[in-house]
Every structure is written in structure tokens, then in C-alpha cells.
Design a protein around this motif. Structure first.
Motif, PDB file in Angstrom:
ATOM      1  N   ASP A 476       0.827  -1.215   0.000  1.00 45.82           N
ATOM      2  CA  ASP A 476       0.000   0.000   0.000  1.00 45.82           C
ATOM      3  C   ASP A 476       0.856   1.257   0.000  1.00 45.82           C
ATOM      4  O   ASP A 476       0.321   2.354  -0.032  1.00 45.82           O
TER       5      ASP A 476
ATOM      6  N   LYS C 178      -5.660   0.798  -1.044  1.00 51.26           N
ATOM      7  CA  LYS C 178      -5.236   0.603   0.342  1.00 51.26           C
ATOM      8  C   LYS C 178      -6.037  -0.509   0.998  1.00 51.26           C
ATOM      9  O   LYS C 178      -5.497  -1.351   1.706  1.00 51.26           O
ATOM     10  N   MET C 182      -3.810  -3.407   2.603  1.00 48.20           N
ATOM     11  CA  MET C 182      -3.372  -3.124   3.974  1.00 48.20           C
ATOM     12  C   MET C 182      -3.921  -4.137   4.972  1.00 48.20           C
ATOM     13  O   MET C 182      -4.794  -4.922   4.678  1.00 48.20           O
ATOM     14  N   TYR C 187      -5.314   0.017   8.542  1.00 50.82           N
ATOM     15  CA  TYR C 187      -6.346   0.805   7.868  1.00 50.82           C
ATOM     16  C   TYR C 187      -7.202   1.546   8.889  1.00 50.82           C
ATOM     17  O   TYR C 187      -7.478   2.732   8.754  1.00 50.82           O
TER      18      TYR C 187
END
Lengths: 526, 384, 527
Positions: A476, C178, C182, C187
Motif C-alpha cells: 500500500d 489501500k 493493507m 487501515y
């Protein structure tokens, strides 16, 4: 007010110097400002013990780009020392494992542990090499703006796709499949031998606040293999005389190309006028102006530390704040009176020349990680020991040796207590004790030692939270997400300010690639 | 008496079965409204002015001690997140009221500043005393402390032994005050005002009456007339201050504030939408209802459902609030119109339902401030 | 000797098999379903193990049953009634608690009590998740294209997908990226500060995985909760009256109405393959049935490695299926109770008993539970998601008595030394002991208990590894990789042999989506 520059590069780490050299070569008037007295940032060589040349930060260079060496005419200005075997993994019981540069020889070595693993090795090496080759082409590209319509982006993502398709369809799918996996899942598919699994797993979590059972760890493993010769797993490449030689060569080259490199020049803040970066103010109060500013410091330090927060949109500031650093590695340097003697393979020999990896099983590495989740130091840490003096005698006094150890996991913030002298000493003792379990003479060899906790790495090298990559290398926080989504193309969210350090794509390691990519974009953006 | 939800509180829609008397009290004597569910923040510290100036679109450096500013604030894209009043309590202390929670936004904007932000929503109770008799009632209750209080200013005083802050603000477009105190004094405050106000025909008033008053005054309501930017699910639902008739509150000459770049650009190219008043033609209503044999049927309450607005056969906007204005004797509405059609005096039409059938009633574009009495701003001394 | 000829045979009467059967029958096909057990539903069954008390044995909530299935198969007419699960109550060790109520204002007040910032962030987070759920929804409803294929159809599929994502705009695209990469802990850390809130929200991300909340790859399941919300009017999230078995029964009823035959206690031994084509099945009792289409609702390991012989499959696929990860990580405890659990932090009988009760006080708690499982043990203090079906549907237990359904994680299928009866009961004890810390009256209220480890789930329900989702929901096992690249379009290398279980896209939970998409594939794209 002093002379006007085209570009001021903040930070004389290797990436900052690469950017400066490319810009100077492109005809710009460039000034590099380094706060410390030596150039190189975390790639510096310092005499912390009398008569020793110690790579205090990075001591291996992973994949320093050949393209940069040739572009900047650096060939012959420093000497790389690739180790063979790159990695030796001692164990407490049974035979150790040596990974040689030659995969055939490695497979034979593995055979003493497992026939099935030895048979699987060549295909595994090919997969790693194919995947790393794909990543390498992504390294040199500016991350595409996925949602944009820029033609260049489409072209660059298409060429990546092309590169991927060249692998052949099965291997292409295989590369895409393994990228998000955990190292544990990957190794479950390939190998059964504990020491092999542990040694490979240790590489996948270096500098990462994850254990090998964490998703996405395969990516970091592959990252470490970009630029490595095909067949070499866990490459270990040093610079003769210390990694500082590389940084010095870069600084020299910058000067030859007309750039000015100043050390001891701490930048206090970036001057912003009308929403654009126009110069810097040094700690001594003097102001230097330039058309654009490139910072090789990590993104949080740059955007929060050097800028008035009012210049950042709150939504952008949130993203910067959300960059995960979480350094988990400590560094311990030992001045030794002689060579460690490993119980599992006694005496001196080539096995001591590369990285010596203590991580005898994947579960050992994972357990080491468990501690850091709860804010504690691993009771049985993962170690990577390097004895550069064996192949490069100049870095230690005659008859003496230098051992640099990367220790993992040590949290940046201890939940109990703080990184005071006692905690630092305990960490050093733990490392020495752990090595001694494998090399019984180790503790008796220690002449001097220096412990750098994650907190020390932050204060010494300006690495936020002690993260050696300027931001965690997780899926990410890569490509168009690095350093923050929406600002991944080396442009900071302030006009005229650029990011050219490891916090930008493709991330950490002594590669020079972020610096080179940033310079390319800056020259194009003129 | 009936109730509705307001920010986690139960609020009276009306204190009687019908809100009519409460509305007329606001316009004719005074209405007392509990506005405690408003969110309130206390911003304090050397950088308090800097923080507020960064967030809101008005120029906070011009907000003097005890002055109150009504202001919207925007996200990075210049879209309105909320609106409320900002009061300077001391050189480095402000109170901000808002319709929605804003603590996170305030704190996130305060990065690197020497300022503290406290959510004081539950620590401050507030009553709105609104209507032409409010000054007289306050005079009797607070001993003249607010007699000379100017429009959008505040002062301190005591009512029934309770320490209060009085600001000359409100949501009715009439002479009126908002009185702030701590929760333990809230009941005393209510009781004292009710007692003193009785002689002036003051009544408690609920949200239904308020809703008509605020439409008459052209005051926007969040979640009804606009969708807050950070809660809009789709981009098209967001509005800039220019599109909400709040262009006067955007001080683009301030060097920097959140959303400034986007607003500068919008100003340069001109807003696509404008927020205006619509007067629905009585004649047209009469004609439409006449065809089915009825006199015009008027809404008894303010409505809050979106209704299409047309120029000929083409839809050019939508009305978000509307009501029959008892004092103006007009059917009025607040509407978002595409700019070419938002010129004052423009003849458009609005969709109404006549005996289950959709019709278009003629409507004229007017200023959203339908009702704007002199007494709203004036002070006995003459200063405004 | 053939015992019967059909247009299609469905192996396994789990909810996906039944959905496929219902759609095929609806399209006019002669369909027969063979179920090994005496009840339909597979892992979605209700059984009266203890007289008078009905257990939702395995699966216990209707999480994401696709609204189009409810609509198209007219399930409400066939008896499906989904009742609201109103709240999530998280008891905390220091006699505090956290509840998310059905009512927005009430939830906001409660969150505000823990953190004013979180109360605000919760709404913004909800808005983003809502947007992302809208963005992801079309993907759940599509047959995944083949990444190994260069056919125009597959390339078009990816192009359409690419266009869809580009259309999202920066913010949403990045947020989705994301979410896909993640850890749920990281998150949620970006949004919230209240540990118990984050831990409870993250728990939905670890269900059915062998990962802890701090492991990347656990964040995207956070979306699932909100997927239910965009189908808000359908109220796809809740408790089925009569237990999850009632969902299966309603689908079976719809299938029968369309003419499908359904046989229970009819285990299939093998799919009969001739000349690279499936021509029917052989039951364990030796009966053979013929059909040009055979659909397996079983998990990929059984579908490819047990029902057919390996020699009919390419070696690549065999390798992919062998390494398909299907490690079970959860167990189930069902209780008959003489009285309701009384929580010390919020005593008495209240609305909390009509909602979910989540034992997930902190990330550390969940991670420690995971740590034990990583090294082969079950969690001594596990994560638990409990509901009390009798408080939602009074028919589930005799008046005044109750049943409680407890989902428990982590219990590894490959327990160190293997599972046995003693270890199963020790696992059950750990569950009760943990709950007793929050509701001390619970142990004394137990009239009967049923403990299911992954070992039991495998033996009873036939799920390989006891994995409730027919395969872990990790990134590399989703979409066009589920169950294997090249075979994610519900077909197999054996012509006429199709897959319809949760081991295919989109997988996991009582969604019916796999069964519906499989039927769509078989019917040539039209239902």
C-alpha cells in the motif's frame, strides 16, 4: 540573500547526490545542502572506533543501478565487492546452510537438508529472478497516474504489462499471484527445510514491521533481489573502503559537473511564497533562493519538518501523517580482536565473507516479530552479521576485525521504558549473546561496540522512526501510493518542491533510483 | 407537542399541536427555542486566530473582541462542509458553533500550531430568544446588559442568577438573541425567561415555526439546502459557497485558507449554480387549481423535498425548501438554479402536485432574503 | 445401468448448489441435486441437536445473500424472512463496553463517550466505505476474465475493469488500493483511536482467514459490512427466521417449484468422465445418473481432486488446486441456555441481546489469539462473535429458554498433534471460560453444548480443512485467481463439468453469488 540556484537539493544522501548529479549534467546550477559533516546520509562510512572505517548505516548496497553508474560516468570510481557465498546461515544443531552465487552449488548444499528442496531450488531461483526482473522495469518508470488520462502514463503502464507478458503466460500469472502473498505461504509451496525457510524469510522482513506470515512480505523479498545477478539469492554487495566511498564518489562527480555540495549546512525550513517553494533558510538564518527545491529527506520530515503546516491541505496532511514508518531494526557494530568461530562450521573460510544470517527457521523469525507487536524487543532476535574486514582489510586495523549486525526486531517505541542507556546496553548484550550461541568465541573477541536503536537511527541519520527505507515497503506504500497517493510522481504537494529520496518510488535501499527518476521528472517538468 | 431528532437530542417540533402560534410569536412577540444541540467548540491559544482564519472563509483577523461572524467553511476543493457562527471571546479565544461535528477537522487543521481545540458541545446550553419583543424581555431579565448590543456582537450578563453570554444572533431573520450558559443553569434560564416573557406574549417555539422563519429569511439549512462536502457520496451533491449565496462571506484576498485555490478558480470562471429565492405566482396557482375546481391548496408546514424548477420545458434547477409565508402572504421557496437562469426577475416554473397530477406553476426569481425587517439590525442608539 | 437421465446434476445441496439448481430449473432444465447428509444446506443448516433447541450449526448470519437472488428466486414467497441483527456489543475487560446500535444517533453518542474524534470519523468512514462498496459491487456480479488468456473476450473484460477503476477518481481508487493491500489494523488506525472500536471492526476482516488483524490483506473484508448496506432496502444482513437452514430450505423450495429434484442421504462417489467430458455421476451406493452437465457445489479440493480423477486435468491445475490454501481457522460452539448471559458491564436483559456480541476488546487481544494458532494451538482466549437466535426468533428455543451461537477463531485445522475429543472439549472450555469473564452466569446456565472444531466441520459438513469459506479469502485467491488462474469462470477442463461452490468467485459467506454465476455460465450468460 545569496546567489540564486536552479535547484537546491536538501540532504546529501546517495539519492540527493544522484539527483544533483543528473541535474548538473542537465545544465542546472545546483546546490546540495547536507546537515552532517559527511555526505552519504545513511550510506556513510565513519570512524566510530579508532582505525576502523565503519558503515554506520547501510552496509550492503542492494541493486545500485548500473544505469546510473553509466549515465553519470561513475565506473571505476568505486569498487563493488560482491560476496560469494552471499549468505551463510549457521544453526545450533545439524548442518548449516550456505547460499552460493552459483545456484547449482547451492542446490547441492541444500541437498544435505532436503532432497525435495534441492530439486525445487532451480525453479524457485528462476521465479525470483523473473519477478525481480519485472520489478526492475517498474523501478525505472515514474509511477503511472492510474486514474489520469496522461498518454505517457498509459504508455508506461502498457510497457510494464508488455514486460510482464514477455514472461510467458504461466509465469506472468505466477508473478502476479505471489506478489501479495506472505513469505510463509510462498515457502509452504516450495520448501520444507527449516534453515532454508528461515534464511529466506529473514530477507523478506528486513526493516519491516511484519513477520514472514504477514501478507505482502514476498514483495519485499523480491525487492531485495532487483538488480542482483540471476541465480543469486540474498545478494551481499559491499563497497571497498566502505559505502561512504560510493557517496564520496557521487559528491565528487557532482562537483565536477558544476554542482556545489556543502556539508554542515542544516536546512531549517523551506521558504514558500504564493504557494510555491522558492528557497531555504539554513539553521544559521541565512536564506538561499532557487527556482525549485528537491528534498531527499523522508516525506514526513520534509513536509512536516521543513514546511509551515498551513501550506498543506488538511487532506494531504492526513495522508502524510498516515505514512507508516515503524522502524524495527537496530544496528550493532563490534570491533573484534579476531574472527568468530561458528560451532557448526569451524574456522575461517568463505562462509564468513557474505552475510551471516541467524534465523534458523521461519517460525523463529515469526516469533521474533511477535514481540514487537506488543512493543518489546525480540527475546531471540533475527540477526544479519557482516564482517567486511575479511574481504576488505583496510576497514579495520591490522589483525582486527569489524562486525556490523542488523538486529531485528526492536520497536521504535518501547512499550515498557524508553531507549535509555540501560536499554541500549541490554540490546547490545542480547545481540552479542545470541551470536555467541552460534559462535562460542564471539563475546571474548569484542573490543568495542556501538549500539544504534531505531531511535538512534532516527536522531543520527534523520530516518523517521528509524525506518531505513524512508517509509515501510508494503504494497500500500509502493508505486503510485509512494510517498502518498496523489503525489507519487516526485512532485510534493507544494509547487516547486520535489521529493527525491527513498520515500519516493521505488523506495529504499542503496539504489539511487528514486534520485535518478526524480531528476528525470524535474528536467522534464521545466 | 411532538418531537424530532436533532444531533442525538430530542427537540420539539412544536409545543402545541400546530406550530402556527409559535411562528406568529417569533414575528410578533417572541419565541424561545432550545438550540442546545448545536455543536460548540472552544479554540484557545496563541494560534487560535491563525487556525480559525485558515479554516473559515471570512477574514477572522477583522473579528474584534466580542464580535460574531457568520461563516461557512470549505474542504480543499472549496466545497462547503458546514456553516456556523464564530465568536471572539478574547484575543486568543474563539467559540465556533456548527450543525455537524467538526472536532476532527479543527484538530487536523491545527497541526503545528500552538492552539487547543475543545469540544464544549455538552458543556454549553443555548436558548434562542427571537422576535420583536426579545429586547424588551432581555431588558427585564438581564437588567439592561444587552440593551445596546449590536447585531452580531455578544456581551456577558446574568439572568435569574445564572451567568450568561448573550449574542445578537439567530436563525429567524428577525430581532433576536442567543443566550449561552452552562447546563446546570439552563433550567433557571428557561424558567426565568418564560416568567418574564409571559407579559410580552412570548411562547416556547419549536422547529416547525423556526423552519418557516428561516426560509423567509433566506437562511440555508445543512442537509436540506446543501449536502456537507465531507458527507456527500457523489461529487455533484457538493456546493461551493458561491453556489449557496455565500459569496459575500468568501474573502479571497486573505493570503491562505482551506479551499482558497479552488475558490479563486471558481470565481474566475464564474459559479455554475446560484442559490436564490422563488416566488410562486398566486395567479398561476389559482389557474392550476381552478381547473380541478379547487382554490389554491397551500402547504401548512415548510417542505424539505427537492422539487424541479424549469425554464420552459427544460429543467434548470431545483428548489430545496419552501413554505407559505404567513407574514408576506406569499408562496416562497429556496432554489438552486443554473447561473444563466438565476437572474433576479427571471420567469421560471416550479413543479407542484395538483390533485395527484404534476403541474408547473409560474415562479419568479427573487432575492432569497424574502423577509428582512429593519429591526433585525437596528439598535436603539441608532448604531448598527 | 443408468438410474436416470437429467439435463444437469448438482453435487452437494449446500446453498450455492441449491442456487445453481434453482436457476437451472428455472431455465427449464431437468435438474437433480444430490446431498450427502440428511439435511440440506451444507454449512448453512439449522438442526435440533438438543430437543427443543434449534442450532444454526455452522453459518449463523445471512451476511451478503445477493439481493438479486432473493428477488429472482422469490425467496420471501418460499419462506425466507430476514430479521434485523440490531447491534454489536463489545464487552471490555475493565467493565466498560462499546456498542454500535442500529440507530445512528445512539451509536454516535456511544462512540462519543469513547472518543469525540472517532464519533466523527465513523460517519466519514462509513461514507467512504459506502462509495467503495458501490465501486466494488459490479465486480462481485461478474464472471472473472482469464488473465492467462489473450482472447478478445477476456481482454475486453480486463479493459472494462480498468475503465471502471479509472472512472472512480483518485480518492476512491487510492482508498480501494489501500483497502486491498493493507492490514485491517493499519487501515483502521488511520481513522480511529478507540482500541475496542478498531478491534471489533477489524474482526470482520480476519473471519475465515489464517491471519491476524495486523497482517496485510485483512482490510478489504471491512467492506463486506457495507456491501450489505448499499442493498439496505433488501436488508441483506441479518438473521434468517428459523436459522440459516431456512435460507437453504427457501432456495430448495424455489428449486423444487421449478421442477428440480433434490435427494438427501445420496452421497456422490464420483463424476463420470468419458472422452474428456462429464456424462453423469456415480453415487456411493453404485447408482449412476446421466447428464451432460454436472455442477459441483463442493470446495475446490473435492471438486478437482476427489470427484474426478487427476488424469483428466492438466498438471498445472492439479498443482494450483493442491496449493490452494484452505486451512480452517475457526470453530463453532452452540449452547442451550436456561437464562440469558448477564454481562457485568451492561447488566440485565436489554437490546444488546438481540444483536451480535463480539469478544474483541483490542488488537493485542486478537493478535495474541492469532499467535497461539500460528504455532499450532487453539486460542486460549479466542475472538468470538456471538448471537442469541432465540432473542431474534422466539421459535428457536422453548419459551423462556435460549440458544446461543458462538463463532470462534482461532482454531487451526492442523492442530499440533491433531484434534481429538479431549482437545475439542478443552477448546469448548476455553470458549466458555472466556465468556464467563464477561458474563459470569453463563456457565451455570448451560443446558447443552455442541462444540465444533475444524476437524468436526470437515467430518460433518465435508468442508476440507473445516474452512468455512471453501478456501482462504486472501488476495491471491480472489477474483480471477479463485480457485485457480484460468479456471475462475466456473468451468473446468472437463467439458460439461462446472464449479459452483464458495471456492469460486466471489466466495465466502452465505451469498449464493457463486451458485448464481455458475448457472449463468452454464446457461450461456443468461439466466
Amino acid at each position: 540573500m545569496s546567489a540564486h540556484f536552479d535547484t537546491i537539493v536538501i540532504g546529501g544522501g546517495h539519492n540527493g547526490l544522484v539527483t544533483a548529479a543528473y541535474l548538473a549534467k542537465g545544465g542546472q546550477r545546483v546546490l546540495v545542502l547536507e546537515g552532517r559533516d559527511v555526505v552519504g546520509g545513511a550510506a556513510a562510512t565513519e570512524e566510530i572506533f579508532p582505525g576502523y572505517r565503519v558503515d554506520t548505516g547501510a552496509h550492503r548496497i542492494g541493486g545500485f543501478s548500473k544505469r546510473i553508474v553509466s549515465d553519470l560516468g561513475l565506473a571505476g570510481r568505486f569498487e563493488l565487492l560482491p560476496a560469494d557465498p552471499p549468505t551463510f546461515a549457521p544453526v545450533e544443531e545439524g548442518p548449516p546452510l550456505t547460499l552460493w552465487a552459483d545456484p547449482v552449488r547451492t542446490a547441492e548444499e541444500i541437498r544435505t537438508h532436503s532432497t525435495a528442496d534441492a530439486d525445487a531450488w532451480p525453479a524457485f531461483v528462476k521465479l525470483v529472478s523473473d519477478a525481480a526482473g519485472f520489478l526492475e522495469s517498474a523501478w525505472h518508470a515514474t509511477p503511472p497516474d492510474i486514474t489520469g488520462t496522461d498518454v505517457r502514463d498509459l504508455w508506461s503502464s502498457a510497457s510494464l504489462g508488455h514486460r510482464l507478458r514477455r514472461l510467458g503466460k504461466r509465469q506472468m500469472v505466477e508473478v502476479m499471484r505471489i506478489l501479495p502473498m506472505s513469505m510463509y505461504e510462498l515457502l509452504e509451496e516450495w520448501f520444507e527445510s527449516d534453515v532454508l525457510r528461515g534464511t529466506l524469510a529473514a530477507s523478506a522482513v528486513q526493516g519491516l514491521c511484519q513477520g514472514p506470515m504477514g501478507g505482502g512480505t514476498v514483495y519485499l523479498f523480491l525487492h531485495h533481489h532487483v538488480g542482483a545477478p540471476s541465480g543469486v539469492i540474498r545478494p551481499t554487495v559491499r563497497v571497498r573502503g566502505g559505502v561512504g566511498r560510493l557517496s564520496e564518489a557521487l559528491a565528487t562527480r557532482c562537483r565536477e559537473l558544476g554542482a556545489e555540495v556543502r556539508t554542515g549546512a542544516v536546512v531549517d525550513r523551506v521558504v514558500v511564497e504564493d504557494g510555491s517553494a522558492r528557497g531555504v533558510v539554513l539553521a544559521d538564518g541565512s536564506e538561499i533562493r532557487a527556482t525549485r527545491i528537491a528534498s531527499s529527506l523522508d516525506p514526513q520530515t520534509t513536509l512536516f519538518g521543513l514546511l509551515d503546516p498551513a501550506y498543506l491541505d488538511p487532506a494531504v496532511a492526513r495522508k502524510v501523517e498516515n505514512i507508516r514508518y515503524r522502524g524495527v531494526t537496530a544496528k550493532v557494530h563490534f570491533a573484534l580482536s579476531g574472527l568468530p568461530d561458528f560451532a557448526c562450521r569451524t574456522g575461517s573460510g568463505p562462509h564468513l565473507e557474505g552475510a551471516i544470517s541467524i534465523g534458523p527457521s521461519l517460525e523463529y523469525v515469526e516469533r521474533a516479530y511477535d514481540a514487537v507487536k506488543y512493543g518489546a524487543v525480540s527475546a531471540e532476535p533475527c540477526l544479519e552479521l557482516s564482517i567486511p574486514s575479511l574481504v576488505d582489510p583496510d576497514v579495520a586495523p591490522e589483525g582486527r576485525h569489524l562486525a556490523s549486525v542488523v538486529m531485528q526486531y526492536a520497536p521504535y517505541a518501547l512499550r515498557e521504558g524508553a531507549w535509555d542507556e540501560a536499554a541500549r546496553k541490554a540490546l547490545g548484550d542480547l545481540v552479542a549473546r545470541t551470536i555467541t550461541r552460534y559462535a562460542p568465541n564471539f563475546e571474548s573477541l569484542i573490543v568495542d561496540r556501538m549500539v544504534l536503536t531505531p531511535a538512534d537511527l532516527e536522531s543520527r541519520f534523520g530516518l523517521t522512526e528509524g525506518n531505513v527505507y524512508h517509509g515501510e515497503m508494503t504494497l500500500d506504500q509502493l508505486l503510485f501510493m509512494r510517498p502518498i497517493p496523489g503525489a507519487s510522481r516526485y512532485r510534493a504537494p507544494i509547487e516547486g518542491l520535489w521529493l527525491c529520496g527513498s520515500g519516493a518510488h521505488p523506495g529504499g535501499g542503496v539504489t539511487g533510483v528514486p534520485g535518478a527518476n526524480a531528476a528525470r521528472e524535474m528536467l522534464r517538468g521545466r | 407537542m411532538n418531537w424530532r431528532r436533532w444531533s442525538g437530542y430530542a427537540a420539539a417540533s412544536s409545543y402545541e399541536l400546530h406550530h402556527d402560534r409559535e411562528y406568529w410569536a417569533i414575528r410578533n412577540s417572541a419565541g424561545l427555542l432550545d438550540v442546545s444541540p448545536l455543536f460548540k467548540y472552544r479554540i484557545e491559544g496563541p494560534d487560535a486566530e491563525r487556525l480559525m482564519d485558515r479554516i473559515v472563509t471570512r477574514d477572522v483577523t477583522k473579528c474584534r473582541l466580542h464580535q460574531v461572524q457568520y461563516t461557512p467553511w470549505c474542504d480543499d476543493d472549496g466545497k462547503v462542509m458546514d456553516d456556523g457562527t464564530l465568536t471572539r471571546l478574547s484575543s486568543d479565544t474563539f467559540r465556533l458553533t456548527s450543525a455537524l461535528p467538526n472536532l476532527r477537522w479543527l484538530e487536523d487543521n491545527a497541526r503545528g500550531m500552538d492552539v487547543s481545540v475543545a469540544d464544549v458541545s455538552d458543556d454549553i446550553a443555548a436558548l434562542a430568544l427571537q422576535g420583536p419583543k426579545s429586547r424588551a424581555i432581555l431588558h427585564a431579565a438581564a437588567g439592561g446588559a444587552a440593551d445596546d448590543l449590536r447585531f452580531f456582537h455578544m456581551t456577558e450578563g446574568q439572568i435569574g442568577g445564572a451567568p450568561v453570554q448573550i449574542s445578537r444572533t439567530g436563525y429567524t431573520g428577525d430581532l433576536g438573541y442567543e443566550i449561552w450558559t452552562t447546563p446546570e443553569h439552563a433550567l433557571t434560564l428557561w424558567d426565568t425567561l418564560t416568567e418574564v416573557g409571559a407579559a410580552h406574549r412570548m411562547t416556547p417555539a419549536g422547529m416547525l415555526a423556526l423552519d418557516i422563519a428561516r426560509v423567509e429569511a433566506g437562511l440555508i439549512l445543512i442537509d436540506v439546502d446543501y449536502v456537507p462536502a465531507h458527507q456527500a457520496v457523489i461529487e455533484d451533491r457538493k456546493s461551493s459557497p458561491f453556489e449557496l449565496g455565500l459569496g459575500w462571506a468568501v474573502k479571497l484576498d486573505k493570503p491562505s485558507f482551506v479551499g482558497r485555490e479552488a475558490l479563486l478558480a471558481e470565481k474566475a470562471r464564474g459559479a455554475e449554480w446560484e442559490f436564490v429565492g422563488l416566488e410562486v405566482s398566486w395567479d398561476s396557482m389559482e389557474t392550476l387549481y381552478g381547473t380541478v375546481g379547487l382554490p389554491p391548496q397551500l402547504p401548512s408546514e415548510g417542505w424539505r423535498t427537492s422539487r424541479p424548477v424549469y425554464a420552459g420545458s427544460r429543467q434548470v434547477g431545483y428548489a430545496t425548501s419552501g413554505c407559505w409565508s404567513p407574514i408576506l402572504k406569499k408562496y416562497i421557496a429556496l432554489a438552486h438554479l443554473q447561473t444563466p437562469h438565476s437572474r433576479l426577475g427571471n420567469d421560471l416554473s416550479i413543479e407542484i402536485t395538483v390533485e395527484h397530477q404534476r403541474k408547473k406553476a409560474a415562479a419568479k426569481v427573487v432575492s432569497a432574503q424574502f423577509f428582512n425587517p429593519e429591526r433585525k439590525r437596528s439598535t436603539p442608539g441608532g448604531a448598527t | 445401468m443408468s438410474a436416470g437421465r437429467y439435463d444437469a446434476i448438482v453435487v452437494g445441496g449446500g446453498h450455492n448448489g441449491l442456487v445453481a439448481a434453482a436457476y437451472l430449473a428455472r431455465a427449464g432444465k431437468r435438474v437433480i441435486v444430490f446431498e450427502r447428509r440428511h439435511v440440506l444446506g451444507g454449512a448453512a443448516v439449522t438442526e435440533e441437536i438438543h430437543p427443543g433447541f434449534k442450532y444454526t450449526v455452522c453459518s449463523y448470519v445471512v451476511s451478503l445473500l445477493r439481493p438479486e437472488i432473493i428477488r429472482e428466486l422469490e425467496l420471501p414467497r418460499h419462506g425466507l424472512e430476514i430479521l434485523p441483527l440490531e447491534s454489536t456489543f463489545t464487552p471490555l475487560p475493565d467493565d466498560d463496553y462499546l456498542v454500535r446500535w442500529a440507530d445512528h444517533d445512539q451509536t454516535r453518542r456511544e462512540l462519543y463517550r469513547h472518543s469525540a474524534r472517532d464519533a466523527e470519523a465513523y460517519d466519514e468512514f462509513g461514507r467512504l466505505m459506502y462509495q467503495l462498496a458501490v465501486a466494488v459491487k459490479p465486480i462481485l456480479a461478474m464472471i472473472p476474465p482469464d488473465p492467462t488468456s489473450m482472447s478478445p473476450k477476456d481482454l475486453m473484460g480486463f479493459l472494462r475493469l480498468g475503465k471502471h477503476f479509472r472512472g472512480l477518481g483518485h480518492e476512491q481508487f487510492h482508498a480501494l488500493h489501500k483497502l486491498m493491500t493493507m492490514s485491517s489494523a493499519d487501515y483502521l488506525d488511520e481513522w480511529f483511536e478507540t482500541e475496542s472500536l478498531k478491534a471489533t471492526m477489524s474482526a470482520s476482516g480476519i473471519i475465515g482467514t489464517f491471519l491476524g488483524p495486523r497482517s496485510p490483506g485483512t482490510a478489504y473484508v471491512l467492506l463486506h459490512h457495507y456491501m450489505g448496506e448499499i442493498d439496505g432496502a433488501m436488508r441483506a444482513w441479518g438473521f434468517a427466521k428459523g436459522g440459516t437452514g431456512a435460507v437453504s430450505e427457501s432456495i430448495a423450495s424455489a428449486a423444487r417449484e421449478h421442477g428440480a429434484e433434490i435427494r438427501t442421504e445420496a452421497p456422490v462417489a464420483q463424476v463420470v468422465v468419458k472422452g474428456g467430458r462429464a456424462i453423469g455421476v456415480a453415487l456411493e451406493n453404485g447408482d449412476e445418473y446421466e447428464a451432460p452437465v454436472v455442477v459441483s457445489g463442493l470446495d475446490p479440493k473435492l471438486t478437482f481432486l476427489k470427484l474426478v480423477e487427476e488424469r483428466h486435468l492438466p498438471s498445472d491445475l492439479v498443482r494450483d488446486i493442491r496449493r490452494f490454501r484452505i486451512r480452517g481457522s475457526s470453530g463453532k460452539v452452540n449452547l442451550s441456555l436456561s437464562e440469558l448471559p448477564d454481562f457485568t458491564s451492561l447488566p440485565g436483559v436489554g437490546p444488546l441481546h438481540q444483536g451480535a456480541i463480539s469478544v474483541s476488546p483490542s488488537f493485542d487481544y486478537l493478535e495474541r489469539a492469532y499467535d497461539e494458532a500460528k504455532y499450532g494451538d487453539f486460542s486460549s482466549r479466542p475472538y468470538m462473535d456471538c448471537i442469541i437466535p432465540s432473542m431474534i426468533d422466539p421459535d428457536m428455543a422453548p419459551p423462556g429458554k435460549h440458544v446461543m451461537s458462538i463463532f470462534v477463531q482461532y482454531a487451526p485445522s492442523d492442530l499440533e498433534g491433531g484434534w481429538d475429543d479431549r482437545k475439542r472439549e478443552a477448546f469448548g472450555d476455553a470458549v466458555i471460560d472466556t465468556l464467563a469473564e464477561y458474563a459470569p452466569n453463563l456457565p451455570g446456565a448451560i443446558l447443552h453444548r455442541q462444540v465444533l472444531t475444524p476437524w468436526d466441520i470437515e467430518r460433518t459438513m465435508g468442508l476440507t480443512g473445516g474452512n468455512i469459506f471453501h478456501g482462504e479469502l486472501s488476495l491471491q485467491q480472489l477474483f480471477c485467481m479463485r480457485p485457480a488462474a484460468g479456471w475462475a469462470d466456473f468451468t473446468t477442463p472437463i467439458r460439461g463439468y462446472f464449479q459452483a461452490g464458495s471456492g469460486t468467485h466471489p466466495g465466502g459467506g452465505v451469498t449464493g453469488a457463486s451458485g448464481r454465476l455458475a448457472a449463468m455460465k452454464i446457461l450461456g450468460g443468461r439466466l
